[in-house]
Design a protein around this motif. Structure first.
Motif, PDB file in Angstrom:
ATOM      1  N   GLY A   1       0.814  -1.211   0.000  1.00 53.03           N
ATOM      2  CA  GLY A   1       0.000   0.000   0.000  1.00 53.03           C
ATOM      3  C   GLY A   1       0.844   1.254   0.000  1.00 53.03           C
ATOM      4  O   GLY A   1       0.513   2.246  -0.658  1.00 53.03           O
ATOM      5  N   GLY A   2       1.958   1.254   0.722  1.00 51.82           N
ATOM      6  CA  GLY A   2       2.855   2.400   0.723  1.00 51.82           C
ATOM      7  C   GLY A   2       3.672   2.507  -0.550  1.00 51.82           C
ATOM      8  O   GLY A   2       3.996   3.610  -1.010  1.00 51.82           O
ATOM      9  N   LEU A   3       3.999   1.363  -1.137  1.00 52.43           N
ATOM     10  CA  LEU A   3       4.805   1.375  -2.359  1.00 52.43           C
ATOM     11  C   LEU A   3       4.111   2.113  -3.503  1.00 52.43           C
ATOM     12  O   LEU A   3       4.774   2.750  -4.325  1.00 52.43           O
ATOM     13  CB  LEU A   3       5.115  -0.061  -2.804  1.00 52.43           C
ATOM     14  CG  LEU A   3       6.213  -0.795  -2.024  1.00 52.43           C
ATOM     15  CD1 LEU A   3       6.327  -2.224  -2.512  1.00 52.43           C
ATOM     16  CD2 LEU A   3       7.542  -0.071  -2.185  1.00 52.43           C
ATOM     17  N   VAL A   4       2.778   2.029  -3.557  1.00 52.66           N
ATOM     18  CA  VAL A   4       2.086   2.652  -4.684  1.00 52.66           C
ATOM     19  C   VAL A   4       2.283   4.158  -4.664  1.00 52.66           C
ATOM     20  O   VAL A   4       2.454   4.795  -5.711  1.00 52.66           O
ATOM     21  CB  VAL A   4       0.594   2.291  -4.700  1.00 52.66           C
ATOM     22  CG1 VAL A   4      -0.169   2.988  -3.596  1.00 52.66           C
ATOM     23  CG2 VAL A   4      -0.015   2.642  -6.044  1.00 52.66           C
ATOM     24  N   GLY A   5       2.270   4.762  -3.467  1.00 50.29           N
ATOM     25  CA  GLY A   5       2.495   6.197  -3.380  1.00 50.29           C
ATOM     26  C   GLY A   5       3.893   6.582  -3.823  1.00 50.29           C
ATOM     27  O   GLY A   5       4.091   7.576  -4.524  1.00 50.29           O
ATOM     28  N   LEU A   6       4.879   5.785  -3.417  1.00 54.74           N
ATOM     29  CA  LEU A   6       6.258   6.059  -3.811  1.00 54.74           C
ATOM     30  C   LEU A   6       6.453   5.867  -5.311  1.00 54.74           C
ATOM     31  O   LEU A   6       7.177   6.630  -5.964  1.00 54.74           O
ATOM     32  CB  LEU A   6       7.213   5.150  -3.022  1.00 54.74           C
ATOM     33  CG  LEU A   6       7.221   5.343  -1.500  1.00 54.74           C
ATOM     34  CD1 LEU A   6       8.139   4.308  -0.853  1.00 54.74           C
ATOM     35  CD2 LEU A   6       7.665   6.756  -1.139  1.00 54.74           C
ATOM     36  N   CYS A   7       5.822   4.834  -5.878  1.00 55.95           N
ATOM     37  CA  CYS A   7       5.961   4.585  -7.317  1.00 55.95           C
ATOM     38  C   CYS A   7       5.419   5.748  -8.140  1.00 55.95           C
ATOM     39  O   CYS A   7       5.945   6.065  -9.213  1.00 55.95           O
ATOM     40  CB  CYS A   7       5.234   3.302  -7.697  1.00 55.95           C
ATOM     41  SG  CYS A   7       6.025   1.787  -7.096  1.00 55.95           S
ATOM     42  N   MET A   8       4.363   6.392  -7.642  1.00 56.19           N
ATOM     43  CA  MET A   8       3.785   7.504  -8.386  1.00 56.19           C
ATOM     44  C   MET A   8       4.738   8.692  -8.508  1.00 56.19           C
ATOM     45  O   MET A   8       4.606   9.517  -9.411  1.00 56.19           O
ATOM     46  CB  MET A   8       2.486   7.968  -7.710  1.00 56.19           C
ATOM     47  CG  MET A   8       1.328   7.004  -7.844  1.00 56.19           C
ATOM     48  SD  MET A   8       0.834   6.713  -9.560  1.00 56.19           S
ATOM     49  CE  MET A   8       1.646   5.166  -9.883  1.00 56.19           C
ATOM     50  N   LEU A   9       5.707   8.786  -7.597  1.00 59.32           N
ATOM     51  CA  LEU A   9       6.689   9.871  -7.660  1.00 59.32           C
ATOM     52  C   LEU A   9       7.684   9.667  -8.791  1.00 59.32           C
ATOM     53  O   LEU A   9       8.365  10.612  -9.199  1.00 59.32           O
ATOM     54  CB  LEU A   9       7.438   9.987  -6.329  1.00 59.32           C
ATOM     55  CG  LEU A   9       6.581  10.325  -5.096  1.00 59.32           C
ATOM     56  CD1 LEU A   9       7.443  10.268  -3.837  1.00 59.32           C
ATOM     57  CD2 LEU A   9       5.931  11.700  -5.241  1.00 59.32           C
ATOM     58  N   LEU A  10       7.782   8.436  -9.290  1.00 54.30           N
ATOM     59  CA  LEU A  10       8.812   8.102 -10.267  1.00 54.30           C
ATOM     60  C   LEU A  10       8.293   8.009 -11.695  1.00 54.30           C
ATOM     61  O   LEU A  10       9.080   7.761 -12.614  1.00 54.30           O
ATOM     62  CB  LEU A  10       9.473   6.770  -9.878  1.00 54.30           C
ATOM     63  CG  LEU A  10      10.078   6.704  -8.471  1.00 54.30           C
ATOM     64  CD1 LEU A  10      10.618   5.317  -8.192  1.00 54.30           C
ATOM     65  CD2 LEU A  10      11.152   7.756  -8.296  1.00 54.30           C
ATOM     66  N   ILE A  11       7.009   8.172 -11.905  1.00 58.39           N
ATOM     67  CA  ILE A  11       6.454   8.086 -13.250  1.00 58.39           C
ATOM     68  C   ILE A  11       5.724   9.377 -13.592  1.00 58.39           C
ATOM     69  O   ILE A  11       5.411  10.187 -12.710  1.00 58.39           O
ATOM     70  CB  ILE A  11       5.495   6.887 -13.406  1.00 58.39           C
ATOM     71  CG1 ILE A  11       4.307   7.016 -12.457  1.00 58.39           C
ATOM     72  CG2 ILE A  11       6.226   5.585 -13.181  1.00 58.39           C
ATOM     73  CD1 ILE A  11       3.320   5.885 -12.595  1.00 58.39           C
ATOM     74  N   LYS A  12       5.440   9.582 -14.857  1.00 59.18           N
ATOM     75  CA  LYS A  12       4.825  10.818 -15.319  1.00 59.18           C
ATOM     76  C   LYS A  12       3.306  10.690 -15.383  1.00 59.18           C
ATOM     77  O   LYS A  12       2.757   9.594 -15.398  1.00 59.18           O
ATOM     78  CB  LYS A  12       5.380  11.202 -16.699  1.00 59.18           C
ATOM     79  CG  LYS A  12       6.857  11.610 -16.668  1.00 59.18           C
ATOM     80  CD  LYS A  12       7.307  12.127 -18.007  1.00 59.18           C
ATOM     81  CE  LYS A  12       8.770  12.585 -17.942  1.00 59.18           C
ATOM     82  NZ  LYS A  12       8.932  13.770 -17.078  1.00 59.18           N
ATOM     83  N   GLU A  13       2.664  11.853 -15.444  1.00 59.02           N
ATOM     84  CA  GLU A  13       1.212  11.907 -15.548  1.00 59.02           C
ATOM     85  C   GLU A  13       0.757  11.360 -16.902  1.00 59.02           C
ATOM     86  O   GLU A  13       1.521  11.336 -17.872  1.00 59.02           O
ATOM     87  CB  GLU A  13       0.753  13.364 -15.382  1.00 59.02           C
ATOM     88  CG  GLU A  13      -0.743  13.588 -15.422  1.00 59.02           C
ATOM     89  CD  GLU A  13      -1.490  12.765 -14.410  1.00 59.02           C
ATOM     90  OE1 GLU A  13      -2.028  11.696 -14.804  1.00 59.02           O
ATOM     91  OE2 GLU A  13      -1.537  13.158 -13.226  1.00 59.02           O
ATOM     92  N   SER A  14      -0.488  10.910 -16.952  1.00 58.37           N
ATOM     93  CA  SER A  14      -1.061  10.382 -18.184  1.00 58.37           C
ATOM     94  C   SER A  14      -1.013  11.425 -19.300  1.00 58.37           C
ATOM     95  O   SER A  14      -1.478  12.563 -19.128  1.00 58.37           O
ATOM     96  CB  SER A  14      -2.510   9.959 -17.937  1.00 58.37           C
ATOM     97  OG  SER A  14      -3.199   9.779 -19.153  1.00 58.37           O
ATOM     98  N   ALA A  15      -0.471  11.030 -20.444  1.00 56.53           N
ATOM     99  CA  ALA A  15      -0.380  11.949 -21.582  1.00 56.53           C
ATOM    100  C   ALA A  15      -1.764  12.376 -22.055  1.00 56.53           C
ATOM    101  O   ALA A  15      -1.987  13.545 -22.401  1.00 56.53           O
ATOM    102  CB  ALA A  15       0.394  11.280 -22.715  1.00 56.53           C
ATOM    103  N   ARG A  16      -2.703  11.456 -22.086  1.00 58.17           N
ATOM    104  CA  ARG A  16      -4.050  11.781 -22.568  1.00 58.17           C
ATOM    105  C   ARG A  16      -4.752  12.749 -21.627  1.00 58.17           C
ATOM    106  O   ARG A  16      -5.509  13.620 -22.081  1.00 58.17           O
ATOM    107  CB  ARG A  16      -4.859  10.498 -22.757  1.00 58.17           C
ATOM    108  CG  ARG A  16      -4.483   9.730 -24.028  1.00 58.17           C
ATOM    109  CD  ARG A  16      -5.274   8.452 -24.181  1.00 58.17           C
ATOM    110  NE  ARG A  16      -5.110   7.848 -25.493  1.00 58.17           N
ATOM    111  CZ  ARG A  16      -4.107   7.052 -25.836  1.00 58.17           C
ATOM    112  NH1 ARG A  16      -3.164   6.772 -24.945  1.00 58.17           N
ATOM    113  NH2 ARG A  16      -4.028   6.540 -27.052  1.00 58.17           N
ATOM    114  N   TRP A  17      -4.552  12.616 -20.318  1.00 56.82           N
ATOM    115  CA  TRP A  17      -5.160  13.570 -19.383  1.00 56.82           C
ATOM    116  C   TRP A  17      -4.559  14.956 -19.582  1.00 56.82           C
ATOM    117  O   TRP A  17      -5.289  15.967 -19.582  1.00 56.82           O
ATOM    118  CB  TRP A  17      -4.956  13.104 -17.936  1.00 56.82           C
ATOM    119  CG  TRP A  17      -5.562  14.068 -16.951  1.00 56.82           C
ATOM    120  CD1 TRP A  17      -6.867  14.135 -16.555  1.00 56.82           C
ATOM    121  CD2 TRP A  17      -4.891  15.124 -16.250  1.00 56.82           C
ATOM    122  NE1 TRP A  17      -7.054  15.146 -15.657  1.00 56.82           N
ATOM    123  CE2 TRP A  17      -5.850  15.770 -15.449  1.00 56.82           C
ATOM    124  CE3 TRP A  17      -3.569  15.573 -16.215  1.00 56.82           C
ATOM    125  CZ2 TRP A  17      -5.533  16.856 -14.629  1.00 56.82           C
ATOM    126  CZ3 TRP A  17      -3.246  16.648 -15.395  1.00 56.82           C
ATOM    127  CH2 TRP A  17      -4.213  17.283 -14.613  1.00 56.82           C
TER     128      TRP A  17
END
Length: 544
Positions: free
Chosen positions: A190-206
């Motif tokens: 559950g904590g890993l998902v928050g950390l992973c979001m820091l390392l990837i970019k926002e959705s291009a389509r959004w």
């Protein structure tokens, strides 16, 4: 090199979010909660008797599902305004808070229930966000493989939960720590998902939908390997034109837009697909695997057989993701899966009806167990991984949040209904009475109930529909699911449309949306020509 890097980033994007939150966590929670609530240490710490355990178990399962249902709808406006990354971080925070409330030994069932509701909000939000995020960022060539990762990690979560329950019950002394360990393990992914979001970019389509074109192009280039190629430019132009066509056709998002013929049809598919997934019977298998194996003749080895049941599911869905998904298409998987599951359920019903279970494993029991394994493998090679993939890719960008929220919300609603319906009073007796009369099996079923030593009049009622069905109705439960699965073949053939190998923008043509469909190939061709022309100009400048 760029293509390989893009594939790696797409895979990382999918697996980092999927495994850490939605699929693994819900599956793990699904598997452990039943075992935890039967531990004497848990019953002692929270001060309830064995007689109340059934109601506590039912409440613990159903209130998480209720929280998840509402989580689906509270998150979609957040995702629409603030993006997918930040919304997934919010979902992660909710889940972590809920898990902490559950793991604390407060001696209060009320606090434990509150923790379940809060965690359910996070899980429900993730069931909306992850299929959207992954579908929007995955290349169409491997979108099926990446989308199917949900079921891979779902099966992995269930498998891990079975063995964790077995380990703490057999190896950990009866104490507070015995039930805190399985619940506390949820905090890690559950904590890993928050950390992973820091390392990837926002959705291009959004980003493109919000008018942030430069950031959208940067995000698309990043997820496609970091190289600004003509192919990436063509995909970018396709996305931009798709968004512009939607804006032109429908100025401002309104509820009327959801009622356009193509969108209305997609909403119908999203909701009914989740209902059909419940009717396969496999969610019930996940909840009550030990009881099911006991019902088909596993004797005293139910826990061990249940553990290997989880391994079978992981192996089968892994094979589907790697070797099958992009070869047979979506409709092929749905139709073939329905036929295979229906046949397995029918064989189980026949075996259990003609060879009632005993206290030790017999040849008939082994055959029935093998069919349960084969049925689970069939599900994980078809309806399990493909259903969620399908609803994530069929909606246009302007209503994708609402559409997936409706699909995910209906899944939790049907889950909740299946866990709360009491079949002795409602649907099961009427349906199975019809089947019994149809097969003229009154004597056989009565004889079977006598052999199983089941007293329907004196048996206490619970809130678990499948538990009732297995204990009180026996082989006809499997016959019922066999009929449902055969019906799904017709549903898949006539209702569902093939989406494999199509970009998200091409879905407007697939679902015959006259208002927003456009010539995707022409858009790609013009974008490639423009990119090639710019490349030639740059080369001429360098040479000059």
């Amino acid at each position: 090199m760029g293509h390989m890097l893009g594939t790696f980033r797409a895979v990382y994007l999918r697996t980092s979010t999927e495994s850490a939150n939605r699929s693994f966590l819900f599956a793990y929670d699904t598997g452990i909660v039943g075992g935890i609530l039967t531990l004497k240490s848990f019953q002692k710490d929270f001060g309830y008797t064995k007689a109340r355990s059934t109601n506590v178990n039912s409440n613990a399962v159903s209130i998480l599902q209720a929280g998840a249902f509402f989580g689906c709808f509270f998150i979609w406006p957040v995702a629409s305004r603030f993006g997918r990354r930040w919304s997934l971080m919010v979902a992660s925070v909710f889940f972590e808070i809920g898990a902490i409330l559950q793991v604390i030994n407060s001696h209060s069932l009320a606090q434990f229930y509150v923790g379940r509701v809060v965690a359910g909000l996070g899980v429900g939000a993730a069931t909306v966000l992850i299929p959207i995020f992954a579908a929007e960022m995955s290349p169409k060539e491997i979108r099926g493989k990446l989308g199917s990762c949900f079921q891979l990690f779902f099966a992995g979560g269930v498998c891990v939960s079975y063995w964790v329950d077995y380990a703490v019950e057999s190896r950990v002394p009866s104490s507070t720590r015995q039930w805190q360990i399985p619940i506390g393990l949820q905090l890690v992914p559950g904590g890993l998902v928050g950390l992973c979001m820091l390392l990837i970019k926002e959705s291009a389509r959004w980003l493109i939908k919000r008018g942030r074109l430069e950031e959208g192009l940067e995000s698309l280039i990043w997820v496609r390997g970091g190289e600004d190629t003509p192919e990436v430019r063509a995909e970018f132009a396709e996305i931009v034109q798709g968004v512009e066509e939607e804006i032109r056709a429908t100025e401002g998002l309104t509820w009327k837009e959801l009622l356009l013929p193509a969108n209305r049809y997609r909403l119908f598919v999203a909701v009914t697909l989740q209902l059909c997934q419940q009717l396969t019977g496999n969610t019930s298998l996940a909840y009550y695997a030990p009881q099911i194996f006991a019902a088909v003749g596993a004797g005293t080895s139910t826990l061990l057989i249940t553990g290997f049941f989880g391994i079978v599911k992981v192996v089968s869905v892994f094979c589907f993701c790697v070797f099958i998904v992009e070869r047979i298409g979506r409709k092929g998987a749905f139709i073939g899966g329905g036929a295979a599951m229906g046949t397995c359920m029918l064989i189980i019903a026949v075996v259990v009806a003609t060879h009632p279970p005993t206290t030790h494993i017999t040849r008939a029991g082994i055959a029935a167990i093998a069919m349960v394994y084969l049925e689970a493998a069939s599900y994980n090679l078809s309806w399990g991984p493909v259903a969620w993939l399908y609803i994530g890719e069929i909606f246009p960008s302007r209503i994708r949040e609402i559409g997936v929220a409706c699909g995910a919300g209906s899944q939790w609603l049907f889950n909740f209904m299946m866990s709360q319906i009491t079949p002795v009073r409602t649907i099961f007796p009427s349906f199975l009475f019809f089947v019994e009369k149809l097969l003229n099996a009154t004597y056989l079923s009565s004889n079977l109930l006598d052999k199983l030593n089941i007293n329907l009049c004196n048996r206490s009622l619970t809130n678990s529909s499948l538990q009732h069905a297995i204990a009180n109705i026996g082989w006809k439960t499997f016959l019922m699911f066999a009929i449902f699965n055969y019906v799904l073949i017709s549903y898949s053939w006539w209702i569902l449309k093939e989406t494999s190998g199509r970009s998200l923008e091409e879905m407007e043509s697939v679902f015959a949306s006259a208002e927003t469909a456009f010539d995707v190939e022409a858009t790609r061709r013009r974008a490639r020509e423009d990119a090639d022309a710019k490349k030639e100009v740059l080369e001429d400048v360098r040479e000059g």
